[in-house]
Design an enzyme around this catalytic site. Structure first.
Site, PDB file in Angstrom:
ATOM      1  N   PRO A 190      -0.571  -1.294   2.069  1.00  0.00           N
ATOM      2  CA  PRO A 190      -2.107  -1.912   2.515  1.00  0.00           C
ATOM      3  C   PRO A 190      -1.748  -2.574   4.030  1.00  0.00           C
ATOM      4  O   PRO A 190      -0.895  -3.367   4.281  1.00  0.00           O
ATOM      5  CB  PRO A 190      -2.468  -2.665   1.826  1.00  0.00           C
ATOM      6  CG  PRO A 190      -1.838  -2.120   0.388  1.00  0.00           C
ATOM      7  CD  PRO A 190      -0.684  -2.156   0.769  1.00  0.00           C
ATOM      8  N   HIS A 191      -2.679  -2.214   4.834  1.00  0.00           N
ATOM      9  CA  HIS A 191      -2.410  -2.832   6.440  1.00  0.00           C
ATOM     10  C   HIS A 191      -3.685  -2.895   6.858  1.00  0.00           C
ATOM     11  O   HIS A 191      -4.665  -2.896   6.187  1.00  0.00           O
ATOM     12  CB  HIS A 191      -1.793  -1.570   7.220  1.00  0.00           C
ATOM     13  CG  HIS A 191      -0.271  -2.265   7.842  1.00  0.00           C
ATOM     14  ND1 HIS A 191      -0.601  -2.986   9.114  1.00  0.00           N
ATOM     15  CD2 HIS A 191       0.887  -2.172   7.778  1.00  0.00           C
ATOM     16  CE1 HIS A 191       0.471  -3.328   9.622  1.00  0.00           C
ATOM     17  NE2 HIS A 191       1.472  -2.872   8.640  1.00  0.00           N
ATOM     18  N   ASP A 192      -3.741  -3.589   8.028  1.00  0.00           N
ATOM     19  CA  ASP A 192      -4.617  -3.976   9.041  1.00  0.00           C
ATOM     20  C   ASP A 192      -6.226  -4.149   8.443  1.00  0.00           C
ATOM     21  O   ASP A 192      -6.837  -3.329   8.177  1.00  0.00           O
ATOM     22  CB  ASP A 192      -4.839  -3.167  10.133  1.00  0.00           C
ATOM     23  CG  ASP A 192      -3.643  -3.051  11.107  1.00  0.00           C
ATOM     24  OD1 ASP A 192      -3.572  -3.328  12.384  1.00  0.00           O
ATOM     25  OD2 ASP A 192      -2.572  -2.619  10.578  1.00  0.00           O
TER      26      ASP A 192
END
Length: 569
Positions: A350-352
Site C-alpha cells: 500500500p502506498h501514498d
C-alpha cells in the site's frame, strides 16, 4: 460527448499521469476499529491533500526507505556524522504505574470478511452489455502515448490502432462477453477457459463477474490485454492470469521492462478477489504493477470527482506478479487471509495516502527483491495484524515514509534477508506482541521515528540486535525531501516481551530523544560475558542493569538537558 468513452479516456490517461504527494509529521487520531470497516458506497470522498499536485508522478519516486539504507554494512556508522547530537545522557527510573496503564489497541473484526459477506455485495441486475471501441475517440488519449510509449506497444500487439472492450450498463460475465464479441477479441478457447485479446474497461455502474464457472480467465500478453476497473470487479473461486498465447503458457516474469498484462482499479471502483488465484501479471510501469487499486492522477481526479477506490482481497493466492498488491489513495480495504508468494518486487505494498487498511492473516514469503509487506508514504491509521512474513528479499514488515498511527501486532516474521520489522520515518507506531526470529539483520529496527511503542514483542536469534533504534541523515541519498521529509530524532518505549540470543545484543539505540525500557526478559545472551548492551545503553550499562535487574524499575534515558525522574511513582 459519449460519457462512457470519455470515462475510459480519462481512466486510461491516468495510467501515465499518477502523482505522489508530500508529507509532514502531525498529530492524528490513532486507528480505531469500527464494525463498518470495509467498502461502503456513497460515504467516501476523494482526498484533498495540499501536497498533491498535478506535476507529481509516482514513476519519479516510486521507492521505499530501503533504497536509502546503509547498504547492510555497519549500522553504527550512521551516527558518527552527527556531531551536534548530545553525547551525555541522564539515566534514571520512571513510573512503572504509568507505563502499565497503556491500553492495547483494538483490532477490527477480521472474521467479518467472509466469502458470503463479499458475495452479498455483488449485484446481478440490471444486465449489462459489451462493445469494442477505439482508444483514440477522445482528444485526451493523446496524452496516453506517455514517456514510455505504451500506446505504440499496444498498437503493435493489436496490429491496429488500439481498441478496448467496454463493459457497461450492469452485470456481465465472461460467457456473455464470448457470445457478444468476435473471437479475435474475446473467446472461450476450451470449456471454462476464456482469453481476452483486447484491454477491458469496466465502466462506472458496470460489474464484471469472473465466477466459479470460469476455470481460467486469461489476459493475452501477445495482444496487450489488461483490465481497467472503474465500476465493480468480482473474481470469485476462479483464476485470473497473464497468458502467452504464442508459447501456450502463462506470461512468466522475465524482465521488469517487458509488458505483461495487469489489473488497475480507479477511483470510485470496488474490487473483490475471493478464493481465487491471481498470477503472472505486471511489470515496472506506472500502475501496471500487477494488481493496483488507485485513485486517478491529480490532473484527472478533479474532472472525474470520484471517491477513493476500495475493495476486499480475501482467501486468495497471488504469485509471480511484479507487485502482489499495490494501492494508492485507497481507503477501507481489507486484505485478509491471502497467500502471497514468489512475487517479484513486493508482496503487499500500500502506498501514498491510503488509509484505514486492514492487512490481516496473510502469509507472505519468497518475495524476490524487497519486502514482504510494506506501507509507504502517509499510509495511516491502518492495521497489520496476524500475518506471517518470511524468507523475503529484505524485511518481513515495513512502515515507511511518514506512515503514522499504524498498529503492527500479532505477526510472525522470520528468516527474512533484512529485518523482521522495520520502521522508517514513521512516528506514532504501535508494535505489539510480534514474534521476530532468525532474521538476517535486526529483529525490530526503528529509524528517525518518535513515539514508537514496542510492547510484549519476542525477538529471538536475529543476527544483529533484537531491537535497534537509530537516526540517520538522509539529505545526501537522492531522496525527494519535499515528498518524503525526515527528522533525525528517535524515541521509543519498550515494555514487556523477551529478547533472546540476538547476535549484537538485546537492545541497541544511540542518540535517543528519549528511551524507556521496563519489564523486558533478557535471556541467553550469545556473548560469554553475559548481557551486553551497545550504544547509549552500553555506555551506562552498569546503571541500566542495576535499575532493570536489581531494582526492577523502568529505565529512562534522555539527553542531559532533559529531566529524568529518580523514583518510581
Amino acid at each position: 460527448m459519449d460519457v462512457k468513452r470519455a470515462t475510459l479516456a480519462f481512466g486510461l490517461v491516468a495510467l501515465l499521469l499518477v502523482s505522489s504527494g508530500g508529507a509532514a509529521w502531525a498529530t492524528q487520531t490513532p486507528p480505531q476499529a469500527t464494525a463498518g470497516h470495509g467498502a461502503k458506497k456513497g460515504t467516501r470522498s476523494a482526498p484533498q491533500d495540499p501536497h498533491r499536485t498535478a506535476s507529481d508522478d509516482d514513476d519519479s519516486d516510486q521507492t521505499d526507505g530501503s533504497d536509502e539504507d546503509d547498504n547492510n554494512q555497519v549500522d553504527a556508522a550512521a551516527f558518527e556524522s552527527n556531531a551536534e547530537q548530545p553525547k551525555n545522557y541522564s539515566v534514571g527510573t520512571g513510573s512503572a504505574q504509568s507505563l502499565m496503564k497503556w491500553t492495547p489497541p483494538t483490532i477490527p473484526d477480521i472474521d467479518q470478511y467472509t466469502e458470503a459477506a463479499a458475495m452479498k455485495r455483488l449485484k446481478r441486475t440490471p444486465l449489462g452489455h459489451v462493445h469494442v471501441g477505439s482508444m483514440l475517440e477522445q482528444p485526451q488519449f493523446r496524452n496516453f502515448m506517455g514517456r514510455d510509449e505504451r500506446m505504440r506497444e499496444w498498437a503493435k500487439r493489436q496490429s491496429s490502432m488500439p481498441q478496448v472492450i467496454y463493459v457497461g450498463g450492469g452485470y456481465v460475465t465472461p460467457r456473455e462477453m464470448a457470445r457478444a464479441l468476435p473471437k479475435q477479441y474475446f473467446a472461450e478457447t476450451e470449456p471454462g477457459v476464456f482469453v481476452a485479446r483486447l484491454p477491458i474497461d469496466v465502466l462506472p455502474g458496470a460489474t464484471l463477474h469472473i465466477g466459479d464457472d470460469v476455470k481460467d480467465f486469461r489476459l493475452s500478453l501477445d495482444r496487450g490485454a489488461f483490465i481497467v476497473n472503474e465500476g465493480n470487479l468480482f473474481v470469485s473461486r476462479s483464476r485470473l492470469e497473464g497468458w502467452n498465447e504464442a508459447k501456450k503458457e502463462p506470461s512468466i516474469f522475465e524482465d521488469e521492462k517487458e509488458f505483461r498484462p495487469f489489473v488497475v482499479s480507479w477511483g470510485g471502483s470496488e474490487t473483490y478477489f475471493i478464493h481465487s488465484t491471481i498470477a503472472h501479471l505486471g511489470y515496472a510501469a506506472s500502475k501496471a504493477y500487477g494488481i493496483s487499486i488507485s485513485q486517478y492522477s491529480p490532473s484527472v481526479a478533479p474532472i472525474m470527482k470520484k471517491p477513493p477506490p476500495t475493495g476486499w482481497l480475501i482467501n486468495s493466492e497471488f504469485f509471480d506478479n511484479w507487485y502482489g498488491f499495490y494501492c494508492y489513495e485507497a481507503e477501507d480495504m481489507a486484505i485478509v487471509g491471502n497467500v502471497y508468494h514468489d512475487n517479484i518486487k513486493y508482496g503487499i505494498d500500500p502506498h501514498d495516502r491510503s488509509k484505514r487498511l486492514l492487512i490481516a492473516r496473510n502469509t507472505v514469503y519468497d518475495t524476490r527483491i524487497k519486502h514482504g509487506i510494506i506501507v509507504s508514504r502517509e499510509v495511516n491509521e491502518s492495521w497489520i495484524v496476524e500475518n506471517t512474513s518470511h524468507n523475503n528479499g529484505l524485511s518481513g514488515i515495513v512502515a515507511d515514509r511518514s506512515s503514522m498511527h499504524n498498529v503492527i501486532a500479532l505477526n510472525k516474521t522470520y528468516r527474512n534477508n533484512s529485518d523482521g520489522i522495520t520502521i522508517y520515518e514513521s512516528p506514532n507506531t504501535v508494535i505489539w506482541r510480534n514474534l521476530v526470529t532468525a532474521n538476517q539483520r535486526h529483529g525490530i529496527r526503528v529509524r528517525n521515528s518518535i513515539d514508537v511503542q514496542l510492547r510484549d514483542n519476542v525477538a529471538v536469534g536475529n543476527t544483529l540486535s533484537g531491537i535497534y533504534g537509530h537516526i540517520e541523515n538522509l539529505s545526501d541519498t537522492g531522496r525527494n525531501l519535499k515528498l518524503d521529509p525526515f527528522h533525525p530524532i528517535i524515541s521509543m518505549t519498550v515494555v514487556g516481551g523477551k529478547l533472546v540470543s540476538n547476535g549484537s545484543g538485546p537492545i541497541t539505540i544511540d542518540q535517543p530523544l528519549s528511551l524507556e525500557v521496563y519489564n523486558v526478559d533478557l535471556r541467553e545472551p550469545r556473548r560469554e560475558l553475559g548481557i551486553h548492551f551497545t550504544g547509549v545503553l552500553g555506555t551506562y550499562q552498569e546503571k541500566v542493569l542495576d535499575i532493570m535487574v536489581r531494582q526492577k524499575l523502568p529505565v529512562v534515558v534522555k539527553p542531559e538537558t532533559l529531566s529524568v525522574s529518580s523514583t518510581d511513582k
